[in-house]
Design a protein around this motif. Structure first.
Motif, PDB file in Angstrom:
ATOM      1  N   ALA A 187      86.126 -71.215 107.237  1.00 41.52           N
ATOM      2  CA  ALA A 187      84.689 -71.426 107.064  1.00 41.52           C
ATOM      3  C   ALA A 187      83.875 -70.549 108.012  1.00 41.52           C
ATOM      4  O   ALA A 187      82.873 -69.942 107.612  1.00 41.52           O
ATOM      5  N   PHE A 188      84.290 -70.481 109.274  1.00 40.17           N
ATOM      6  CA  PHE A 188      83.595 -69.607 110.220  1.00 40.17           C
ATOM      7  C   PHE A 188      83.702 -68.142 109.781  1.00 40.17           C
ATOM      8  O   PHE A 188      82.712 -67.396 109.816  1.00 40.17           O
ATOM      9  N   ASP A 189      84.888 -67.725 109.359  1.00 40.12           N
ATOM     10  CA  ASP A 189      85.077 -66.336 108.929  1.00 40.12           C
ATOM     11  C   ASP A 189      84.242 -66.014 107.692  1.00 40.12           C
ATOM     12  O   ASP A 189      83.668 -64.924 107.573  1.00 40.12           O
ATOM     13  N   ILE A 191      83.180 -80.751 116.984  1.00 38.86           N
ATOM     14  CA  ILE A 191      82.993 -79.397 117.517  1.00 38.86           C
ATOM     15  C   ILE A 191      81.954 -79.465 118.631  1.00 38.86           C
ATOM     16  O   ILE A 191      80.896 -80.071 118.469  1.00 38.86           O
ATOM     17  N   VAL A 192      82.258 -78.831 119.743  1.00 39.35           N
ATOM     18  CA  VAL A 192      81.256 -78.576 120.770  1.00 39.35           C
ATOM     19  C   VAL A 192      80.946 -77.087 120.740  1.00 39.35           C
ATOM     20  O   VAL A 192      81.861 -76.255 120.710  1.00 39.35           O
ATOM     21  N   SER A 193      79.669 -76.732 120.722  1.00 38.40           N
ATOM     22  CA  SER A 193      79.265 -75.322 120.766  1.00 38.40           C
ATOM     23  C   SER A 193      78.610 -75.014 122.103  1.00 38.40           C
ATOM     24  O   SER A 193      78.046 -75.890 122.758  1.00 38.40           O
ATOM     25  N   ALA A 217      77.534 -73.494 114.333  1.00 40.44           N
ATOM     26  CA  ALA A 217      78.420 -74.651 114.426  1.00 40.44           C
ATOM     27  C   ALA A 217      77.850 -75.847 113.684  1.00 40.44           C
ATOM     28  O   ALA A 217      78.594 -76.611 113.039  1.00 40.44           O
ATOM     29  N   SER A 218      76.542 -76.019 113.735  1.00 41.01           N
ATOM     30  CA  SER A 218      75.908 -77.119 113.034  1.00 41.01           C
ATOM     31  C   SER A 218      76.069 -76.983 111.523  1.00 41.01           C
ATOM     32  O   SER A 218      76.350 -77.972 110.817  1.00 41.01           O
ATOM     33  N   GLY A 273      81.402 -82.504 107.327  1.00 36.01           N
ATOM     34  CA  GLY A 273      81.076 -83.837 107.806  1.00 36.01           C
ATOM     35  C   GLY A 273      81.581 -84.119 109.204  1.00 36.01           C
ATOM     36  O   GLY A 273      81.883 -85.276 109.547  1.00 36.01           O
ATOM     37  N   LEU A 274      81.654 -83.079 110.049  1.00 31.38           N
ATOM     38  CA  LEU A 274      82.169 -83.230 111.408  1.00 31.38           C
ATOM     39  C   LEU A 274      81.042 -83.543 112.387  1.00 31.38           C
ATOM     40  O   LEU A 274      79.873 -83.218 112.145  1.00 31.38           O
ATOM     41  N   ASP A 275      81.394 -84.138 113.517  1.00 27.84           N
ATOM     42  CA  ASP A 275      80.448 -84.289 114.615  1.00 27.84           C
ATOM     43  C   ASP A 275      80.264 -82.939 115.296  1.00 27.84           C
ATOM     44  O   ASP A 275      81.208 -82.145 115.407  1.00 27.84           O
ATOM     45  N   HIS A 276      79.045 -82.683 115.761  1.00 25.78           N
ATOM     46  CA  HIS A 276      78.764 -81.445 116.497  1.00 25.78           C
ATOM     47  C   HIS A 276      77.832 -81.738 117.658  1.00 25.78           C
ATOM     48  O   HIS A 276      76.876 -82.509 117.529  1.00 25.78           O
ATOM     49  N   GLN A 277      78.101 -81.116 118.792  1.00 25.63           N
ATOM     50  CA  GLN A 277      77.260 -81.246 119.981  1.00 25.63           C
ATOM     51  C   GLN A 277      77.135 -79.885 120.653  1.00 25.63           C
ATOM     52  O   GLN A 277      78.139 -79.220 120.917  1.00 25.63           O
ATOM     53  N   PHE A 278      75.912 -79.470 120.928  1.00 25.42           N
ATOM     54  CA  PHE A 278      75.669 -78.243 121.701  1.00 25.42           C
ATOM     55  C   PHE A 278      75.545 -78.617 123.164  1.00 25.42           C
ATOM     56  O   PHE A 278      74.792 -79.521 123.526  1.00 25.42           O
TER      57      PHE A 278
END
Length: 253
Positions: A11-13, A40-42, A233-234, A241-246
């Protein structure tokens, strides 16, 4: 919700298309962690402080602009490199890093997001690998002077800036390229910029700014690159449907 490490990498690629770029180090998965990912933490840089914060946040993956591996390193896993790798491996955290691809993305990248923060609309690209953005105020207006633009950037990004050149003339055509893009200044001048915004300034650029009548504004490498990683990342976290935090680890440089 969770996804696999491989699906997240794909997905990132797919979004950032790293194969399009000639870069200074590897883009993609730099350190392999657990196979299933829920959070994911960004952040901007894979520093020890950010890794420790990601561990505290119970992250499965870390997504950054500045990874661990760069062209020209000696390859020894000692000192700071050993400490950062040991933390990632001990806690089974995946490290994803994208450098130039993250700068360049037309909507979610560092330059696009910096422009959004500054209320700038990009109408063209310039420079090597089309990393530089060119445009003006989204409302169609102009800044009364380079000093007025510098004050505006300082207030929006909440940090001191360095401004050189073009003291009084109005500023309409603005070029920008985040991070250490001072080498793009001449290309910005050639593209017709009245002012160029980037993270850093080196000795030659002050002379170019004075001699060419184009303002150079350096607003800090970190300050100019705080926005791309959380934006990308968001988007990808929402896809699965993942959690994300910057997590922003402050850096005055």
């Amino acid at each position: 919700m969770s996804t696999t490490r491989q699906d997240l990498l794909q997905a990132f690629d797919a979004l950032l298309q790293p194969a399009r770029f000639k870069d200074y180090g590897p883009n993609g998965l730099q350190v392999e962690g657990r196979a299933q990912i829920q959070k994911i933490v960004s952040g901007v840089t894979a520093s020890r402080a950010l890794i420790e914060a990601a561990i505290e946040a119970r992250a499965d993956a870390l997504f950054v602009h500045h990874g661990l591996f760069w062209r020209g390193q000696d390859g020894c896993v000692t000192g700071w490199m050993k400490q950062r790798l040991a933390l990632l491996l001990a806690h089974d955290i995946n490290l994803f890093a994208y450098h130039l691809p993250l700068d360049a993305h037309p909507e979610w990248g560092n330059n696009a997001q910096l422009g959004l923060q500054l209320g700038l609309h990009a109408s063209a690209r310039f420079g090597e690998q089309d990393l530089g953005f060119m445009g003006g105020r989204a409302d169609g207006g102009s800044f009364a002077s380079a000093a007025a633009l510098a004050d505006y950037v300082k207030n929006v990004l909440n940090r001191p800036v360095v401004q050189v050149g073009r003291a009084q003339s109005a500023i309409k055509n603005i070029a920008w390229c985040s991070g250490g893009a001072q080498g793009y200044f001449e290309a910005a001048i050639a593209a017709g910029a009245d002012a160029f915004i980037t993270g850093e300034i080196s000795e030659p650029q002050a002379h170019y700014a004075r001699e060419m009548g184009v303002a150079f504004i350096a607003c800090g490498h970190h300050a100019s690159e705080r926005y791309g990683a959380p934006a990308v990342a968001s988007q990808v976290a929402a896809q699965f449907g993942l959690d994300h935090q910057f997590i922003d680890i402050d850096n005055p440089a």
